[in-house]
Design an enzyme around this catalytic site. Structure first.
Site, short mmCIF file in Angstrom:
data_model
loop_
_atom_site.label_atom_id
_atom_site.label_comp_id
_atom_site.label_asym_id
_atom_site.label_seq_id
_atom_site.Cartn_x
_atom_site.Cartn_y
_atom_site.Cartn_z
N LYS A 53 24.36 9.95 56.91
CA LYS A 53 23.22 9.18 56.40
C LYS A 53 22.65 8.29 57.50
O LYS A 53 21.44 8.18 57.67
CB LYS A 53 23.65 8.32 55.20
N GLN A 97 28.79 4.03 47.74
CA GLN A 97 29.38 5.38 47.78
C GLN A 97 30.44 5.52 46.68
O GLN A 97 31.35 4.70 46.58
CB GLN A 97 29.99 5.59 49.18
N ASP A 120 20.22 6.02 44.83
CA ASP A 120 20.94 7.17 44.26
C ASP A 120 20.44 7.52 42.86
O ASP A 120 20.75 8.60 42.35
CB ASP A 120 22.43 6.84 44.17
#
Ligand code: NDP
Length: 296
Positions: A53, A97, A120
């Site tokens: 990322k 995450q 997300d």
């Protein structure tokens, strides 16, 4: 029939090209889109994903911030990091995450994220907005799957899509996205899981089969109808003494056998994976536009 292999990096590059144009426009106005990633613990797969990322941000000229926290981080500390990122004007989008260590309540963390910065798309409000067809952000992997289908000439419109897997991060959202009354969607969707009876009979009926199971080569050729389009989301690490690292990545689909029967198929690696990262970058750029009163 030998299937056409759908290249994730190729489709991802098209989207990157579009993003570069948008990022250049924003930078001309003095705006640098920013993405932050929070990683709790030292899981090697997550670390790799977070590094990727960071690289993608750099490649596209995005501001990138990574917050690494030890695995014994308290829930309270993690929530304070979320509060800090919610308030940081350089960060337009961020994510924590998953999965998180067991002592931290995932839902408590997700609801604390400002829905306008939820890169997300996992905040319950954003999940609800996706379901009613008015999304702020679409989750990266499911959205990437939709883009792969449409841009490879396999628009799901009117087709029967059979999804194997019902997780909150892949199976359910991909079903929600593809069933919308919208361009690039309009599919008839069947969702299968571990309690489904006669799974193979259902997958054989799919014009498009999406495998998100987490079990190496689970989908075999006899489970696929002739000419179906097969999207393999699975990323499974299997031992391989002949490989330099001693392991390699395989999907949930028996690629070699299924490609003889399908009309199109995504490989692993090189299929859905690269799409996930680029769609996350797109969410960051969308967030930066929105934060500045601009339309993407
Ligand atoms: P989960 O483990 O959360 O979900 C797996 C799903 O598969 C569950 O719904 C489960 O059913 C179903 N399942 C398991 N066994 C069977 C079976 N025998 N028959 C039918 N269904 C079964 O996994 P995720 O959705 O998080 O991930 C799936 C895969 O995709 C993993 O390999 C993951 O690494 C990969 N992935 C890849 C990404 C990428 O960017 N390429 C991003 C995200 C995930 P039940 O609900 O009944 O338990």
């Amino acid at each position: 029939m030998v299937a056409k292999v759908i290249s994730g990096p190729e489709v991802a590059e098209q989207i990157k090209q579009e993003l570069r144009v948008k990022v250049a426009e924003l930078r001309e106005r003095g705006i640098t889109p920013g993405l932050a990633v929070v990683l709790v613990g030292e899981d090697p797969a997550s670390q790799q994903y977070v590094r990727n990322k960071g690289k993608a941000c750099e490649e596209l000229g995005l501001y990138s911030r990574t917050v690494l926290l030890p695995s014994d981080t308290t829930e309270e500390k993690l929530l304070s990091v979320v509060d800090e990122l919610n308030a940081d004007p350089r960060v337009h989008g961020f994510l924590v995450q998953l999965p998180l260590p067991k002592h931290i309540d995932e839902n408590k963390v997700l609801v604390r994220i400002d829905p306008a910065k939820d890169a997300d798309g996992f905040h319950p409000m954003n999940v609800g907005r996706m379901l009613i067809g008015d999304p702020l952000f679409l989750p990266a992997t499911p959205h990437g799957i939709q883009e792969l289908l449409v841009r490879s000439g396999n628009d799901p419109d009117g087709r029967h899509v059979v999804i194997v897997g019902r997780s909150n991060i892949v199976g359910k959202p991909v079903a929600a996205i593809l069933m919308q009354k919208k361009k690039g969607a309009n599919a008839t969707v069947t969702v299968c899981h571990s309690r489904t009876r006669d799974l193979a009979a259902l997958t054989r009926m799919g014009d498009i089969v999406i495998a998100a199971i987490g079990s190496p080569r689970f989908i075999t050729a006899d489970m696929i109808g002739p000419g179906a389009v097969v999207i393999d989301v699975g990323t499974n690490r299997v031992d391989d003494p002949s490989a330099k690292k001693g392991y390699r990545w395989v999907g949930d689909v028996d690629f070699e056998a299924v490609k003889e029967k399908a009309s199109a198929i995504t490989p692993v690696p090189g299929g859905v994976g690269p799409m996930t990262i680029v769609m996350l970058m797109k969410n960051t750029v969308i967030a930066a536009c929105r934060a500045n009163g601009l339309v993407y």
